[in-house]
Write a protein that holds these residues in place. Structure first.
Motif, short mmCIF file in Angstrom:
data_model
loop_
_atom_site.label_atom_id
_atom_site.label_comp_id
_atom_site.label_asym_id
_atom_site.label_seq_id
_atom_site.Cartn_x
_atom_site.Cartn_y
_atom_site.Cartn_z
N UNK A 91 -12.22 8.35 9.44
CA UNK A 91 -12.27 8.98 10.71
C UNK A 91 -11.30 10.02 10.60
N UNK A 92 -11.44 11.11 11.02
CA UNK A 92 -10.53 12.16 11.04
C UNK A 92 -9.98 12.61 9.63
N UNK A 93 -10.83 12.29 8.50
CA UNK A 93 -10.57 12.75 7.09
C UNK A 93 -9.61 11.72 6.58
N UNK A 94 -9.54 10.53 7.23
CA UNK A 94 -8.75 9.28 6.70
C UNK A 94 -9.81 8.16 6.55
N UNK A 95 -9.38 7.49 5.31
CA UNK A 95 -10.32 6.30 5.20
C UNK A 95 -9.41 4.99 5.16
N UNK A 96 -9.85 4.09 6.03
CA UNK A 96 -8.90 2.98 6.07
C UNK A 96 -9.79 1.90 5.32
N UNK A 97 -8.85 1.16 4.55
CA UNK A 97 -9.70 0.15 3.69
C UNK A 97 -8.40 -0.95 3.23
N UNK A 98 -8.71 -2.14 2.79
CA UNK A 98 -7.79 -2.99 2.43
C UNK A 98 -7.19 -2.47 1.29
N UNK A 99 -5.74 -3.21 0.97
CA UNK A 99 -4.91 -2.60 -0.13
C UNK A 99 -4.70 -3.69 -1.12
N UNK A 100 -4.58 -5.00 -0.50
CA UNK A 100 -4.57 -6.15 -1.14
C UNK A 100 -5.47 -7.35 -1.12
N UNK A 101 -5.48 -8.14 -2.14
CA UNK A 101 -6.40 -9.26 -1.91
C UNK A 101 -6.21 -10.07 -0.77
N UNK A 102 -5.37 -10.17 -0.24
CA UNK A 102 -5.09 -10.96 0.94
C UNK A 102 -5.77 -10.10 2.20
N UNK A 103 -5.55 -8.88 2.21
CA UNK A 103 -6.19 -8.22 3.27
C UNK A 103 -7.56 -8.09 2.97
N UNK A 104 -8.28 -7.99 1.80
CA UNK A 104 -9.78 -8.08 1.72
C UNK A 104 -10.39 -9.29 2.15
N UNK A 105 -9.77 -10.50 1.78
CA UNK A 105 -10.02 -11.80 2.18
C UNK A 105 -9.95 -11.65 3.70
N UNK A 281 0.98 -12.75 3.38
CA UNK A 281 2.31 -13.01 2.89
C UNK A 281 3.11 -11.57 2.65
N UNK A 282 4.31 -11.84 2.17
CA UNK A 282 5.05 -10.62 1.92
C UNK A 282 4.31 -9.62 0.73
N UNK A 283 3.56 -10.34 0.06
CA UNK A 283 2.74 -9.81 -1.08
C UNK A 283 1.66 -8.71 -0.40
N UNK A 284 1.44 -8.85 0.87
CA UNK A 284 0.26 -8.12 1.45
C UNK A 284 1.07 -6.95 2.25
N UNK A 285 2.27 -6.79 2.40
CA UNK A 285 2.98 -5.55 2.94
C UNK A 285 2.78 -4.54 2.51
N UNK A 286 2.16 -3.39 3.35
CA UNK A 286 1.88 -2.11 2.84
C UNK A 286 2.76 -1.10 3.41
N UNK A 287 3.67 -1.48 4.03
CA UNK A 287 4.62 -0.45 4.52
C UNK A 287 5.75 0.00 3.45
N UNK A 288 7.10 0.27 3.69
CA UNK A 288 7.91 0.67 2.75
C UNK A 288 8.05 -0.62 1.79
N UNK A 289 8.50 -0.59 0.48
CA UNK A 289 8.89 -1.50 -0.40
C UNK A 289 9.84 -2.42 0.19
N UNK A 290 10.78 -1.86 0.87
CA UNK A 290 12.01 -2.79 1.45
C UNK A 290 11.44 -3.66 2.33
N UNK A 291 10.55 -3.37 3.14
CA UNK A 291 9.89 -4.44 4.15
C UNK A 291 9.59 -5.85 3.38
N UNK A 292 8.74 -5.60 2.29
CA UNK A 292 8.42 -7.10 1.73
C UNK A 292 9.75 -7.84 1.42
N UNK A 293 10.79 -7.13 0.95
CA UNK A 293 12.14 -7.74 0.40
C UNK A 293 12.54 -8.08 1.76
N UNK A 294 12.61 -7.47 2.73
CA UNK A 294 13.31 -8.05 4.00
C UNK A 294 12.71 -9.52 4.55
N UNK A 295 11.36 -9.26 4.39
CA UNK A 295 10.46 -10.59 4.92
C UNK A 295 11.10 -11.70 3.81
#
Length: 314
Positions: A91-105, A281-295
């Motif tokens: 949509x609107x020139x942007x494709x939404x897709x899973x980025x981790x195994x957990x997201x795909x599951x 889990x934190x392995x599925x975090x797709x925001x800034x790298x620090x978000x996973x470490x904070x979690x």
């Protein structure tokens, strides 16, 4: 080869960073790997997967390389090319897709089940992917409408002190849903779709007494529902509908003594056919790298103080 290596060899440098024990040389269309046999074999698999992603006209980046390495080294049968080329919505020139195994599951579970619970920390794409699947279902005419809802529970603030009418007071709680919706649907069409009832965004309290047929229903921030509210919501399910419930059980804003409906429902509905629980889990975090470490840091802290809190209760 240009797509595989990336702009200014960005992808190549990411591969080298992921495999510091492997020497990588590129001449023309030939990539030569030297080093320990196990590391070379894994690097070869990575380059093969990246080649398939590039062949599918998907953009490669350093982030994609890191995620592909994580998938290759995880205990899963999913391949990076399968995960990173799975398109949910464009949509609107942007494709939404899973980025981790957990997201795909999680996305696969939504396709297979009528009721799905997406449970995990902030930044794992629980709500965003659920809404993408809702828009996809609407566009494919699998459902006639989308219903997005949230409990209006304060996170330390007080609803009564907000200015304006009741709708004005409730709007901040629903704003994250509107924001995600604007990423997926033409903003100019949203007022028309909402006026026609094709898309509805409302507080959870507005769900009582209704039966929702032919709808894709998303309950966000479900950790802030009581057990009674969760039961009320789930029993709104009508014919031809599906439900996705998302929440983070580590961020509960309910009054002390009120047990989260999202925690209770896991014990009640576990094992029921056509109901799936996906735990990100934190392995599925797709925001800034620090978000996973904070979690992870908060999880370690909570685990360390849990015995102390238990002693206080006793």
């Amino acid at each position: 080869m240009v797509a595989l290596l990336g702009q200014r060899d960005e992808v190549l440098r990411a591969v080298e960073s992921g495999f510091p024990t492997v020497d990588i040389h590129v001449r023309g269309n030939v990539v030569t790997l030297t080093g320990r046999s196990g590391d070379v074999a894994l690097a070869e698999r990575l380059i093969d997967e990246l080649s398939q992603i590039a062949a599918a006209s998907q953009p490669l980046s350093a982030d994609a390389v890191e995620r592909a390495i994580t998938i290759l080294t995880a205990a899963t049968t999913d391949r990076p090319a399968q995960v990173l080329t799975m398109n949910i919505l464009s949509s609107r020139g942007k494709t939404i897709r899973p980025k981790t195994v957990g997201q795909k599951e999680y996305v696969d579970a939504i396709d297979r089940n009528t009721v799905v619970f997406g449970i995990g920390p902030a930044g794992t794409g629980k709500t965003y992917l659920a809404m993408a699947k809702a828009v996809q279902a609407l566009q494919s005419k699998a459902v006639n409408r989308i219903v997005l809802t949230r409990p209006a529970v304060e996170a330390g603030e007080r609803l009564g002190f907000l200015p304006g009418t009741l709708n004005d007071k409730i709007d901040p709680y629903l704003r994250p849903l509107y924001d995600a919706l604007h990423d997926m649907v033409d903003p100019d069409s949203i007022p028309r779709l909402m006026a026609a009832g094709t898309i509805e965004v409302a507080p959870l309290a507005y769900m009582r007494g209704r039966t929702l047929n032919d709808a894709f229903i998303v309950l966000d921030e479900a950790q802030n529902t009581s057990a009674e509210q969760m039961k009320m919501f789930l029993t709104r399910l009508g014919f031809g509908s599906r439900i996705v419930v998302t929440g983070d059980v580590t961020q509960i804003d309910l009054p002390t003594g009120t047990r989260s409906g999202l925690k209770v429902v896991q014990d009640i509905l576990d094992g029921i056919e056509d109901v799936a629980f996906c735990r990100l889990t934190s392995a599925d975090v797709v925001r800034h790298r620090l978000v996973a470490e904070i979690v992870d840091a908060y999880s370690r802290f909570d685990a360390s103080v849990a015995p102390v809190r238990e002693g206080w209760r006793r």
